[in-house]
Design a protein around this motif. Structure first.
Motif: not given
Length: 517
Positions: A393-397, A434-449
């Protein structure tokens, strides 16, 4: 006392002093003394100096040979002594070689000069004006009495007959140079054919002043050379000592530093600015010291982890052994208890279950987990995990997933899920209110981060280096094993994990995973 000018000897020997010692009916006796000059004293000093250095070098060589009982004791000498000795040895050998070669060269040069003078005398020969020093032989090699007044003929110091071999060579070559000898005195003579009164004669033109002439020439030519070389030798000797100390000084400084009783973790880089061979040696040492420090730190870390794993395994074993009968007994009591005491029993069971989970975490940390590698779609995996945490309830994803990347990776899906869940759980717990959490998936060079960001309390600077240690936790109720287990799993899966944090602003954890090409 002046000699009779008829002799002309004073002009010929201008570097001598003549002194009359005796006079009588038979004539006067004169003594000749060499007149020393300033160069004579300088030359004497130069020769003695070089001779002294030579004897000194021989003495030290003999001393070290006897001391170390080795014919070539260079390996026992210090670096500076080797350089100084080598400079002295090269200078001395160079001096003697230069002196010998110069002596031989000049002697040959003066010998040619004498022969040239005799040839000129032969070409200008005239019997009417011939000197009494000239010897005349007939064509058969017999001495003629035309110069009977010559003192050498009077005392029969010259042979009355030339050898046949000489006669043949003179007849064929028209002239012949021969080294003749009277007692220990050696001089050069030129034999040539001349016609006198219509008859062919062999004329000998001797150069009796040869020895004195060559000695004077050599003395006047070599002495300045010796003086100059002695001066250069002295300058080079001083320069060699200074140079050897200059070269050996950084080596001595390095040796002094290395001789200290330092702990391997206390080894520091040596400062040396020059790009020479010693600079390469220092650079290699600095690189080796750096790698050694890194290896020791890694070894220390592995030893700590090994010790924690042994302790965790023992703790988990002991807790499980104690909790199992305890839990069975409490459940038995619950069946016989009243409704009033059930709340207390339920609370005890809950705490036992917490202890059981703690024991499981210790057990997992102690295990040497072997990953089972397979093809995994990282985007699907992340979405499935995020869906489990959308109910807070208190965390925005918020998710930021780049669907265009090639998302397949080779990994262990279960272990990677545990790492992600641990990072997400830590981010949620770091958010106070209350807070916010960000989950990011992307590519940098030959790696997925994968990046897990939060705007929580952040990590203080003084504890950043300890965040992956198994004994460390920023939470009062934590066991300090979550991030340690995550780091251990990442190492096994070949993933890179690191974080960035700022106090009161938040933290971001990064996982870098190699994608499938």
């Amino acid at each position: 006392v002046k000699l009779n000018d008829n002799f002309g000897i004073e002009k010929l020997y201008s570097d001598y002093v003549f002194e009359k010692r005796k006079s009588g009916v038979s004539g006067a006796v004169y003594m000749a003394y060499h007149r020393p000059s300033g160069w004579d004293f300088v030359s004497l000093f130069s020769m003695y100096f070089i001779l002294m250095v030579t004897l000194l070098l021989v003495f030290f060589y003999a001393y070290y040979v006897i001391k170390y009982r080795h014919l070539f004791p260079l390996k026992y000498l210090s670096y500076s002594n080797k350089i100084t000795g080598l400079v002295m040895f090269v200078l001395i050998i160079s001096f003697y070689m230069l002196f010998i070669f110069s002596f031989v060269y000049m002697q040959n040069l003066f010998d040619k000069e004498i022969k040239t003078q005799l040839i000129k005398e032969s070409q200008s020969f005239d019997i009417s004006t011939a000197s009494s020093n000239v010897f005349i032989y007939d064509k058969d090699g017999y001495l003629n009495n035309m110069n009977a007044s010559n003192v050498l003929m009077k005392f029969k110091l010259v042979p009355s007959k030339l050898c046949n071999d000489w006669i043949e060579r003179i007849t064929e070559e028209k002239k012949l140079f021969v080294k003749r000898k009277i007692g220990d005195y050696i001089y050069t003579s030129l034999f040539s054919l001349h016609t006198i009164n219509g008859k062919t004669h062999i004329i000998e033109f001797p150069f009796f002043e040869e020895q004195n002439h060559i000695e004077k020439k050599l003395y006047s030519s070599l002495i300045p050379l010796v003086n100059i070389y002695a001066l250069l030798f002295f300058i080079s000797f001083i320069f060699g000592i200074v140079l050897s100390n200059y070269i050996a000084l950084p080596i001595q400084r390095i040796a002094k530093y290395l001789s200290k009783d330092l702990h391997p973790l206390e080894l520091k880089k040596i400062e040396y600015a020059s790009r020479d061979e010693l600079g390469n040696l220092v650079m290699s040492y600095n690189q080796l010291a750096e790698r050694l420090n890194e290896a020791l730190i890694q070894l220390k870390k592995e030893q700590q982890e090994s010790a924690w794993q042994i302790m965790a395994q023992q703790v988990a074993h002991d807790i499980k052994n104690s909790l199992t009968p305890l839990l069975l007994n409490i459940e038995h009591l619950k069946k016989q208890s009243t409704s009033k005491s059930e709340k207390t029993i339920d609370s005890v069971i809950q705490q036992i279950q917490i202890l059981s989970r703690i024991a499981e975490d210790f057990s997992e940390f102690a295990q040497d987990i072997q990953p089972k590698l397979e093809r995994v779609n990282i985007i699907h995996l992340v979405r499935n995990i995020i869906n489990q945490y959308c109910t807070y309830q208190n965390v925005s994803v918020e998710t930021r997933i780049n669907d265009d990347i090639k998302s397949e990776i080779i990994t262990d899906e279960y272990l990677l899920s545990r790492v992600l869940m641990n990072l997400i759980k830590n981010s949620i717990e770091a958010i106070d209110g209350n807070g916010k959490m960000i989950i990011e998936v992307d590519k940098e060079n030959n790696d997925i981060y994968i990046a897990v960001k939060d705007n929580g309390c952040g990590i203080p600077q003084e504890i950043i280096d300890k965040i992956f240690e198994p004994k460390f936790s920023t939470k009062t109720t934590g066991k300090g094993l979550g991030l340690a287990i995550a780091k251990s799993i990442c190492d096994k899966l070949g993933m890179k994990i690191y974080f960035e944090s700022e106090v009161d602003k938040g933290t971001v954890f990064y996982l870098f995973i190699r994608s499938v090409d």
